[in-house]
Write a protein that holds these residues in place. Structure first.
Motif, PDB file in Angstrom:
ATOM      1  N   LEU A  17     -16.299  -3.767  -4.591  1.00 36.03           N
ATOM      2  CA  LEU A  17     -15.098  -4.511  -4.972  1.00 36.03           C
ATOM      3  C   LEU A  17     -15.411  -5.568  -6.027  1.00 36.03           C
ATOM      4  O   LEU A  17     -14.668  -5.724  -7.009  1.00 36.03           O
ATOM      5  CB  LEU A  17     -14.476  -5.172  -3.734  1.00 36.03           C
ATOM      6  N   ARG A  56      -9.064   3.011   2.399  1.00 36.07           N
ATOM      7  CA  ARG A  56      -8.091   1.915   2.511  1.00 36.07           C
ATOM      8  C   ARG A  56      -7.888   1.607   3.992  1.00 36.07           C
ATOM      9  O   ARG A  56      -6.853   1.900   4.594  1.00 36.07           O
ATOM     10  CB  ARG A  56      -6.770   2.292   1.841  1.00 36.07           C
ATOM     11  N   ILE A  60      -9.275  -3.594   3.772  1.00 34.27           N
ATOM     12  CA  ILE A  60      -8.641  -3.535   2.454  1.00 34.27           C
ATOM     13  C   ILE A  60      -7.174  -3.925   2.554  1.00 34.27           C
ATOM     14  O   ILE A  60      -6.639  -4.630   1.679  1.00 34.27           O
ATOM     15  CB  ILE A  60      -8.784  -2.130   1.844  1.00 34.27           C
ATOM     16  N   PHE A 277      -7.982  -8.329  -5.324  1.00 35.11           N
ATOM     17  CA  PHE A 277      -7.992  -7.508  -4.105  1.00 35.11           C
ATOM     18  C   PHE A 277      -6.670  -6.746  -3.969  1.00 35.11           C
ATOM     19  O   PHE A 277      -6.652  -5.549  -3.638  1.00 35.11           O
ATOM     20  CB  PHE A 277      -8.199  -8.386  -2.862  1.00 35.11           C
ATOM     21  N   SER A 281      -6.096  -2.689  -4.123  1.00 33.03           N
ATOM     22  CA  SER A 281      -5.490  -2.015  -2.968  1.00 33.03           C
ATOM     23  C   SER A 281      -4.257  -1.215  -3.387  1.00 33.03           C
ATOM     24  O   SER A 281      -3.982  -0.149  -2.822  1.00 33.03           O
ATOM     25  CB  SER A 281      -5.116  -3.042  -1.895  1.00 33.03           C
TER      26      SER A 281
END
Length: 667
Positions: A17, A56, A60, A277, A281
């Motif tokens: 990430l 996911r 997440i 983030f 996502s």
């Protein structure tokens, strides 16, 4: 997809990430595309529908939800209630247009495809709402407080609330639970919730900052707690948490100066960590091969995308023409309101779970999310650089750099008063994109300087430098040894080419000292640059009103225009209202003076007659910042130093009043 499956260990997941956050924006900006598009596409690549590097999962989802709330919170922080009030008509017109047109076109299109009325209305409500995905681009361009963006933000609040209300109503109707009790609960609770947020959060925040404003960690945690508490409260009254996050930002921005270290810390953490983030996502939700896997989705997807883009463009173009906006402004409104993301997906997921829509519609919505998430940032970036800001309806400081804020010298000697002085100096320096010059002087008159004094000097300057760095302001700390404090300040101002001196004041004089005391007196008497003498018994961020108190003789005094400019800058950065109190000592004239028409044309003026101290004292309220312009009056040899009695008289009568006395030397 990778045969070995997605990465599940915490450290590698976080590493992937962070690598995306670092590399993706840099690569796409090199390609002259917005960096946030890179984050979304990177999410597609590493997600379950791409290389399957990351799943996911709950982590997440949690980070993405926090990022979405932070994105809406940052949008609220950039939104001024005063701006919304002044642009309320534009926000209402655009909000109703960007809700009604997608509802009409979306419902009609879905009915033509053979879907039921409830399903068609729900899909249309997904088109009506939008996510401010491209907001970071506007922040970088410095366009957040323009009329165009303020109207768009206000319209976003309106259309998202209405769209989510439609979702709640349709779900209740589908389940057969659309009763009178639902309406009796929703409408009053929404009204009470909005009032409690916009009125209660600033009240509690001012109290908290007054009690614990010295603790920067406590301030930041209070802001985070407010964000999630207000968002959770929204969920409890059956509206989306993103509405609560936006409202919490609007509420708390009233008590956090724009140029403060706290605001800089909030924006840095949000834009650098949490918002990316969310963007990643969103990318992980998108399956670009879905149209190939289910060809029947092509028609539905095409209709949904066309209905969304056409309706959102018309919703921006029609009000934009009414408002007199230029085409680039209209395109920015369209681009900002076109993006669909997690809130849209959440709504359609709810509909799919209760079997109101089929998977074909879900696929079409996901395709729309993919198109709008890529198009929205590109449109905003492309047209935002050409956007022409209409004339501001708010009193604003003169555009450009202010010469008085180029190099701001602030003596730091008392840790208990240093914080407010530094915040004031930081606001003035950052407004001008200038440099902060924190100064500490050790006097070597009499006794030699001890190691403990040198250590304290180092600690004070180091703390000041840390505050300046946290606010992203250029800083040059100055450690000096001199035979007198006042002479040390003046010599440092000359040597370092200071453009402004900011000094602290206790608000009263001793037996021999008259008004400011001998040190301030000597500085004012000999300073070649403007001097601000500040008194802050409460945190500066608690300021609600800035009152510039003047007499009719001040209108033509040297430095008056610069004093008004300082008052405007402080009011703008402190999110406070600005008012001029004009105390006439002469008989009021029928016509305004030329100075009043030119310099004070945008500021509300309260004209009174009578004794200056008495009239000013009657107008003051809690959380006011009183600004008094003055000039140094030379004394005769037999007079005691300091003849400026009026500020001290006001300070003695109002011991909790914040004051700023502005002195401009005659050149």
């Amino acid at each position: 997809m990778l045969a070995s499956g997605p990465i599940t260990a915490p450290v590698p997941v976080f590493l992937v990430l962070l690598a995306i956050m670092l590399i993706a924006p840099l690569v796409f900006e090199r390609l002259r595309l917005p960096g946030i598009v890179g984050l979304i596409i990177a999410g597609v690549i590493v997600g379950p529908n791409g290389l399957n590097l990351l799943q996911r999962d709950a982590t997440i989802v949690l980070l993405g939800t926090v990022g979405l709330l932070f994105l809406m919170f940052l949008a609220g922080l950039e939104t001024s209630l005063d701006d919304l009030k002044l642009n309320a008509d534009k926000a209402i017109i655009f909000g109703l247009a960007t809700f009604a047109l997608p509802m009409i076109l979306g419902t009609g299109a879905m009915l033509l495809l053979g879907y039921s009325l409830l399903a068609s209305i729900l899909v249309a409500s997904c088109l009506a709402t939008h996510t401010l995905l491209a907001l970071p681009i506007l922040t970088k361009l410095g366009l957040m407080r323009t009329q165009t963006i303020t109207a768009t933000l206000g319209g976003t609040l309106i259309t998202n609330v209405l769209g989510l209300l439609v979702l709640a109503i349709v779900v209740k109707a589908h389940k057969g639970n659309l009763t009178l009790d639902f309406w009796l609960f929703l409408i009053p609770s929404l009204a009470i919730y909005t009032f409690a947020t916009l009125w209660g959060v600033p009240k509690i925040g001012r109290w908290f900052f007054k009690k614990f404003g010295h603790d920067e960690n406590a301030e930041f945690m209070f802001v985070l707690a407010t964000l999630f508490l207000v968002s959770y409260a929204a969920e409890m009254i059956q509206i989306e948490p993103i509405i609560g996050a936006f409202l919490s930002g609007i509420a708390i921005t009233q008590i956090i100066p724009k140029m403060s270290p706290l605001m800089n810390r909030i924006e840095f953490i949000g834009n650098t960590l949490f918002v990316p983030f969310f963007l990643i996502s969103v990318g992980m939700l998108i399956d670009p091969l879905i149209l190939v896997k289910q060809p029947q989705s092509l028609l539905v997807a095409g209709v949904i995308i066309l209905a969304e883009l056409v309706s959102k463009f018309l919703a921006a173009w029609i009000p934009g023409k009414i408002f007199g906006f230029k085409f680039p402004n209209i395109m920015v409104m369209f681009g900002l309101s076109a993006a669909q993301a997690a809130s849209t997906l959440a709504a359609i997921t709810v509909a799919f779970n209760i079997k109101l829509v089929d998977r074909v519609v879900v696929n079409g919505i996901i395709a729309m999310i993919l198109v709008t998430c890529v198009a929205s940032p590109w449109i905003v970036s492309r047209w935002g650089q050409q956007m022409q800001e209409p004339e501001s309806s708010l009193p604003a400081a003169t555009s450009g750099k202010h010469s008085w804020g180029d190099r701001v010298l602030v003596p730091v000697a008392n840790p208990n008063t240093e914080d407010n002085l530094l915040r004031l100096a930081l606001i003035l320096a950052k407004t001008s994109q200038g440099t902060l010059l924190p100064l500490h002087i050790l006097s070597d008159r009499g006794e030699p300087i001890s190691p403990a004094q040198k250590m304290q000097q180092t600690q004070l300057l180091r703390a000041a430098e840390t505050v300046a760095n946290a606010a992203d302001c250029a800083v040059e700390p100055i450690a000096r040894i001199d035979d007198a404090i006042d002479r040390g300040i003046l010599r440092s101002a000359t040597e370092r080419e200071a453009s402004l001196i900011v000094c602290g004041w206790k608000g009263f004089s001793t037996t021999r000292d008259n008004f400011f005391g001998s040190i301030i007196d000597n500085i004012v008497r000999r300073s070649p640059v403007p001097v601000l003498i500040a008194r802050f018994p409460h945190p500066i961020q608690n300021t609600a009103r800035v009152i510039l108190a003047i007499t009719d003789s001040d209108l033509n005094r040297f430095g008056f225009a610069e004093t008004v400019d300082i008052a405007k800058s402080l009011a703008q950065e402190l999110k406070a209202t600005l008012q001029v109190l004009l105390v006439a000592k002469k008989r009021a004239q029928a016509n305004k003076s030329a100075t009043e028409i030119e310099i004070l044309s945008e500021i509300p003026i309260n004209r009174v007659r009578g004794n200056f101290v008495k009239q000013v004292s009657q107008q003051l309220l809690e959380h006011d910042l009183l600004i008094l312009p003055t000039i140094y009056q030379p004394q005769n040899l037999w007079e005691q130093p300091g003849t400026l009695k009026e500020p001290e008289s006001i300070a003695r009568a109002h011991q909790d009043l914040s004051m700023l006395v502005v002195y401009f030397p005659k050149s």
